[in-house]
Design an enzyme around this catalytic site. Structure first.
Site, short mmCIF file in Angstrom:
data_model
loop_
_atom_site.label_atom_id
_atom_site.label_comp_id
_atom_site.label_asym_id
_atom_site.label_seq_id
_atom_site.Cartn_x
_atom_site.Cartn_y
_atom_site.Cartn_z
N HIS A 135 -13.84 61.94 -10.53
CA HIS A 135 -13.83 61.38 -11.87
C HIS A 135 -13.85 62.51 -12.92
CE1 HIS A 135 -14.67 57.99 -14.47
NE2 HIS A 135 -15.72 58.60 -15.01
N SER A 163 -12.56 57.14 -18.91
CA SER A 163 -13.65 56.33 -18.39
C SER A 163 -14.04 55.25 -19.39
CB SER A 163 -14.81 57.25 -18.01
OG SER A 163 -15.52 56.69 -16.96
N TRP A 171 -15.37 54.59 -7.48
CA TRP A 171 -16.12 53.71 -8.41
C TRP A 171 -15.16 53.05 -9.41
CZ3 TRP A 171 -20.40 51.19 -8.40
CH2 TRP A 171 -21.11 50.88 -9.57
N LYS A 230 -11.38 52.64 -21.20
CA LYS A 230 -11.48 51.18 -21.41
C LYS A 230 -11.22 50.93 -22.90
CE LYS A 230 -15.67 51.26 -18.42
NZ LYS A 230 -15.28 51.38 -17.06
#
Ligand code: GCU
Length: 400
Positions: A368, A224, A317, A228
Site C-alpha cells: 500500500h 487510499s 486489504w 475514495k
C-alpha cells in the site's frame, strides 16, 4: 450445526465471491427496469439516479456547493522556483457558514513553459510535510518537480484543512460550519469523505479563475482514503477531466460484493471509520448484496472522462482484483459514449500498466502506498490522453 454446513461456511470465509456470481447491479438498467441504450438516457436518467443512490446509501449528501462568500487570497506568487522551472503560488481559499469560518491552503506549482497548464490536484491525506511548498522535503507522495517537468501544474491541499479525520460527532471542520446547529443529523447527511470531496471542488473553484491553469484539463488524485475521495469528487463534480484512484480499496474502487478473505469489508470500515460515510452505509454491514449500488457504478459516474485505477500487489486489504474489476465493469458505460473503457479482461501482472482506453489500470509490485512508480503511470496516461485534449478558452461551468 452439521459438518456439511460448517464446511460450506468455512469455504465461504476463505474464498471471495467469484466474479461470475457477484450479481452486481447493472449500471445500464434504471431502478424501474428500463435498459439504458443512449447517452441521453445515461446523462438525464441513470447517471443522476446512481449519483443519488451513492449520496443516500454511501457518502451522504453535501448540504451546499460553492458558498456565496467563497474567497481566494493569493498569499505568495514567486517566479523562478524549482531551478527556474516553475512559479509557486500559495492561495488561501476561505468560506464562512453559520458555525464560523474555514479555509483550505492550496500549494500550486505552475510550469514556466506551458500556459495555461493542465493540472494534477492531490488530495493529501498524509500530513503537511508530504506537500512541502518550500521543497525541503521532497516526498515521493507528491513528486511536484517531476509533475512540472512533464508540463503539468502540481497542486495540493490537506484534507484536514477541510475536515479533520476524527470522529467527533461531526462538530469540527466543514460539518461544524455548515450543518444546521441543533438539528438531528439525517442518516443521509454527508460524511467526511464527502466533506473532503467538497473541499476539492472549492479548490477547483479557484483553479477556474487562475489564468495559468487550463481548468478543462484538471486531474484529481488521491491515495487510499484520499483515493475514495477523489472518486467521489469526480462523481459529484464533472469539472474534473481526469480522476485517479490510488489503492482506494473499500468504499473506493474495490467491489463491495467480492469480500475476499483479507480485504476490508463494509462492516470493518464502518466500525473503524464511522465518520467517513453517511449513517445509512452501515445498514449494509454483512449485507453487501442489498446495496442498490456497487463501486463499479462509482467508476461509471466518471464516464466519459478519464479515469485511472492503481493497485499494489501486496495491498490485499484494498482488494486489487476488486479494484481492477470495477474498471472492467464500468467500461460498458464508456462504450455507450463510443469510447473504450479499460482494455483488459484479465488483471495485468505487476509492472504492465494498461493505458489504451479511457480507463487506465496498473498493478504495482509491493505494498500500500503512493510511489514514484504510481505517479509515473498516471503521468504517462496523462501524456497519452490528457495532454492533447484541446485546451479551450471557455471555462467549464460549476455543476451546482
Ligand atoms: C485504513 C482503512 C482503509 C484506508 C486506509 C488509508 O487502512 O481501513 O480503508 O484506505 O486506512 O487511507 O490509508
Amino acid at each position: 450445526m452439521n459438518t456439511h454446513r460448517y464446511l460450506f461456511i468455512a469455504a465461504l470465509a476463505v474464498v471471495s465471491v467469484p466474479a461470475a456470481e457477484l450479481r452486481l447491479p447493472d449500471p445500464l438498467t434504471t431502478t424501474n427496469g428500463t435498459k439504458v441504450t443512449s447517452v441521453e438516457a445515461w446523462r438525464h436518467i441513470r447517471r443522476p439516479e446512481i449519483l443519488e443512490l451513492f449520496r443516500t446509501h454511501v457518502y451522504g449528501r453535501m448540504p451546499l456547493g460553492r458558498p456565496d462568500n467563497l474567497k481566494f487570497e493569493t498569499l505568495e506568487n514567486t517566479k523562478g522556483v524549482m531551478d527556474g522551472a516553475a512559479t509557486r503560488k500559495q492561495v488561501m481559499i476561505s468560506y464562512r457558514g453559520p458555525g464560523g469560518e474555514g479555509a483550505i491552503k492550496l500549494v500550486l506549482f505552475v510550469p514556466g513553459r506551458v500556459k495555461p497548464a493542465p493540472c494534477f490536484l492531490l488530495i493529501c491525506n498524509r500530513g503537511p510535510t508530504n506537500i512541502d511548498p518550500i521543497r525541503t522535503v521532497k516526498s515521493p507522495f507528491w513528486p511536484a518537480e517531476e509533475i512540472v517537468a512533464r508540463g503539468y501544474a502540481a497542486a495540493a491541499f490537506l484534507n484536514a484543512d477541510v475536515d479533520p479525520d476524527r470522529h467527533d460527532g461531526f462538530t469540527n471542520g466543514v460539518h461544524g460550519l455548515f450543518d444546521p446547529p441543533g438539528v438531528k443529523r439525517s442518516p443521509e447527511a454527508w460524511g467526511t469523505l464527502a466533506a473532503w470531496a467538497w473541499g476539492a471542488s472549492r479548490v477547483m473553484d479557484y483553479l477556474v479563475t487562475d489564468p495559468d491553469i487550463d481548468a478543462r484539463r484538471v486531474a484529481v488524485i488521491g491515495h487510499s482514503r484520499g483515493g475514495k475521495t477523489a472518486l467521489w469528487a469526480g462523481a459529484e463534480d464533472e469539472r474534473f477531466a481526469f480522476v485517479i484512484s490510488n489503492d482506494s480499496g473499500c468504499g473506493g474502487a474495490a467491489l463491495a460484493r467480492r469480500r475476499p478473505p483479507k480485504a476490508e469489508t463494509i462492516a470493518a470500515i464502518t466500525r473503524s471509520f464511522p465518520h467517513w460515510f453517511c449513517e445509512n452505509y452501515r445498514r449494509y454491514n454483512n449485507r453487501e448484496d442489498d446495496l442498490p449500488v456497487d463501486q463499479h457504478m462509482l467508476a461509471a459516474l466518471i464516464a466519459p472522462r478519464l479515469l485511472c485505477i492503481g493497485s499494489a500487489s501486496e495491498d490485499l486489504w484494498a482488494d486489487p482484483e476488486g479494484e481492477f474489476l470495477s474498471g472492467v465493469e464500468a467500461s460498458r458505460v464508456y462504450q455507450l459514449f463510443g469510447k473504450d473503457g479499460l482494455k483488459a479482461d484479465r488483471q495485468p501482472p505487476p509492472g504492465s500498466p494498461r493505458q489504451e482506453g479511457s480507463i487506465g489500470y496498473h498493478l504495482r509490485a509491493g505494498q500500500h502506498g503512493l510511489t514514484e512508480y504510481d505517479w509515473k503511470c498516471y503521468l504517462d496516461f496523462a501524456d497519452r490522453h490528457l495532454r492533447n485534449q484541446k485546451p479551450t478558452s471557455e471555462k467549464p461551468a460549476d455543476p451546482r
